[in-house]
Design an enzyme around this catalytic site. Structure first.
Site, short mmCIF file in Angstrom:
data_model
loop_
_atom_site.label_atom_id
_atom_site.label_comp_id
_atom_site.label_asym_id
_atom_site.label_seq_id
_atom_site.Cartn_x
_atom_site.Cartn_y
_atom_site.Cartn_z
N LYS A 49 7.37 -4.08 9.05
CA LYS A 49 6.17 -4.09 9.89
C LYS A 49 6.36 -4.92 11.16
O LYS A 49 5.66 -4.72 12.15
CB LYS A 49 4.96 -4.60 9.11
CG LYS A 49 4.75 -3.96 7.76
CD LYS A 49 4.74 -2.44 7.78
CE LYS A 49 4.50 -1.88 6.39
NZ LYS A 49 4.67 -0.44 6.31
N TYR A 263 0.58 3.86 -7.06
CA TYR A 263 0.97 2.89 -6.04
C TYR A 263 0.94 1.48 -6.63
O TYR A 263 -0.05 1.07 -7.26
CB TYR A 263 0.01 2.96 -4.85
CG TYR A 263 0.24 1.87 -3.83
CD1 TYR A 263 1.14 2.05 -2.80
CD2 TYR A 263 -0.42 0.65 -3.92
CE1 TYR A 263 1.38 1.05 -1.87
CE2 TYR A 263 -0.19 -0.37 -3.00
CZ TYR A 263 0.71 -0.16 -1.98
OH TYR A 263 0.94 -1.16 -1.08
N TYR A 289 7.79 -0.98 -2.56
CA TYR A 289 8.38 -0.05 -1.59
C TYR A 289 9.89 0.08 -1.78
O TYR A 289 10.38 1.09 -2.29
CB TYR A 289 8.06 -0.51 -0.16
CG TYR A 289 6.59 -0.48 0.15
CD1 TYR A 289 5.98 0.68 0.65
CD2 TYR A 289 5.79 -1.60 -0.06
CE1 TYR A 289 4.63 0.71 0.91
CE2 TYR A 289 4.43 -1.57 0.21
CZ TYR A 289 3.85 -0.42 0.70
OH TYR A 289 2.51 -0.38 0.95
#
Length: 334
Positions: A49, A263, A289
């Protein structure tokens, strides 16, 4: 693609390392595996990010923003990095955290990324699961503006056409590194969730005619929805850059067989991947992730779908801080 036309702030020393994983490659007995270390983007322990935030915060600064608003799951890597960058530029930060993972585990709810969010002085508001979280963030931004603040709203994962520029730039950086090393890349593999990382990489590779296919390993949505989201964002990003011809639908490929129960829900494959890379190379993945993406890549190698002799680059999106939120899972025997 002339990226200098868009406002940007510089947040980390580039390029991030590109390393060959000799021990890991030997252990799997298949392709020659390399890793692009975007866990080394420095800010708030790093992660993918930060690349997106160079462009998002660049635009926010250009607009005179004083308050960043964003959203994510409780253990959001994106929120942690956004909160840190906000402080660096003297801005306030508010994060809306979705209870996307149903758990009462105090480690998940208060450790890892949440602890760092609070240390960075980020104001946190919680939301129940199932809401349109980007709409929630926009509404909160409007409320701040009505109160006289100059709020800049960043979508979840920093995944819009501005944030995706970070991974257009990364594609250019990676190919330049590979060219200097004499490394021919046969395949690039990364986690795909909010879509910005994969979309930016696809646009970047097509924009420089690198002819390197990008495989996203999904962490949340089914394959059809994930590929549609990535392709939509890739098309919009290409249009923003003035890239003629658009993005072929076939250029967007996501394998979503490794999400597991949902998730942020741990899987045995993720655990094996995290432990295997840590013990083979001393590199930490994250449980949501990069751990699931690596689990997928390992399985595809074992199945022969990623073939022996290929040169594969795994893009590490960071997030090892999140491991602390899953302490009980990793301490469990068996």
């Amino acid at each position: 693609m002339h990226l200098a036309r868009f406002p940007r702030v510089r947040l980390f020393p580039a390029p991030t390392p590109l390393e060959r994983l000799d021990n890991f490659s030997r252990a799997l007995g298949g392709p020659e595996i390399w890793i692009k270390r975007d866990d080394c983007t420095v800010v708030a322990t790093g992660g993918n990010k930060v690349r997106k935030l160079e462009w998002l915060v660049g635009e926010a600064v250009a607009q005179g923003a004083t308050h960043l608003v964003t959203q994510g799951a409780v253990q959001s890597n994106h929120v942690r990095q956004t909160a840190a960058v906000a402080r660096k530029f003297g801005m306030k930060c508010t994060a809306l955290l979705e209870h996307r993972v149903e758990t009462n585990d105090p480690d998940y709810l208060a450790s890892g990324n949440v602890l760092l969010d609070r240390l960075f002085g980020c104001a946190i508001e919680y939301r129940p699961p199932g809401l349109d979280m980007n709409a929630e963030a926009e509404a909160f931004g409007e409320k701040l503006r009505a109160a006289g603040e100059r709020a800049y709203v960043i979508p979840g994962g920093g995944s819009n056409t501005v944030g995706a520029l970070g991974y257009v730039s990364c594609a250019q950086e990676l190919i330049q590194q590979a060219d200097e090393m004499g490394l021919v890349i046969d395949r690039l593999v990364t986690a795909t969730g909010s879509a910005g990382t994969q979309a930016g990489l696809v646009v970047g590779m097509i924009g420089i005619n690198a002819q390197v296919p990008v495989l996203g390993i999904g962490v949340r949505l089914p394959k059809d929805k994930q590929e549609a989201n990535v392709h939509r964002l890739a098309e919009a990003t290409a249009a923003k850059l003035g890239l003629a011809g658009g993005i072929p639908r076939a250029a967007v490929v996501a394998n979503c067989d490794y999400v597991g129960p949902g998730y942020g829900q741990p899987t045995a494959g993720m655990r094996e991947a995290v432990e295997m890379l840590a013990q083979a190379e001393g590199i930490l993945l994250d449980p949501v992730y990069s751990g699931k993406a690596m689990a997928g890549m390992i399985d595809l190698i074992r199945k022969g779908e990623i073939r022996k002799g290929e040169r594969v680059v795994f893009l590490h999106t960071g997030g090892a801080v999140g491991l602390f939120g899953y302490r009980g899972f990793f301490e469990r025997v068996g």
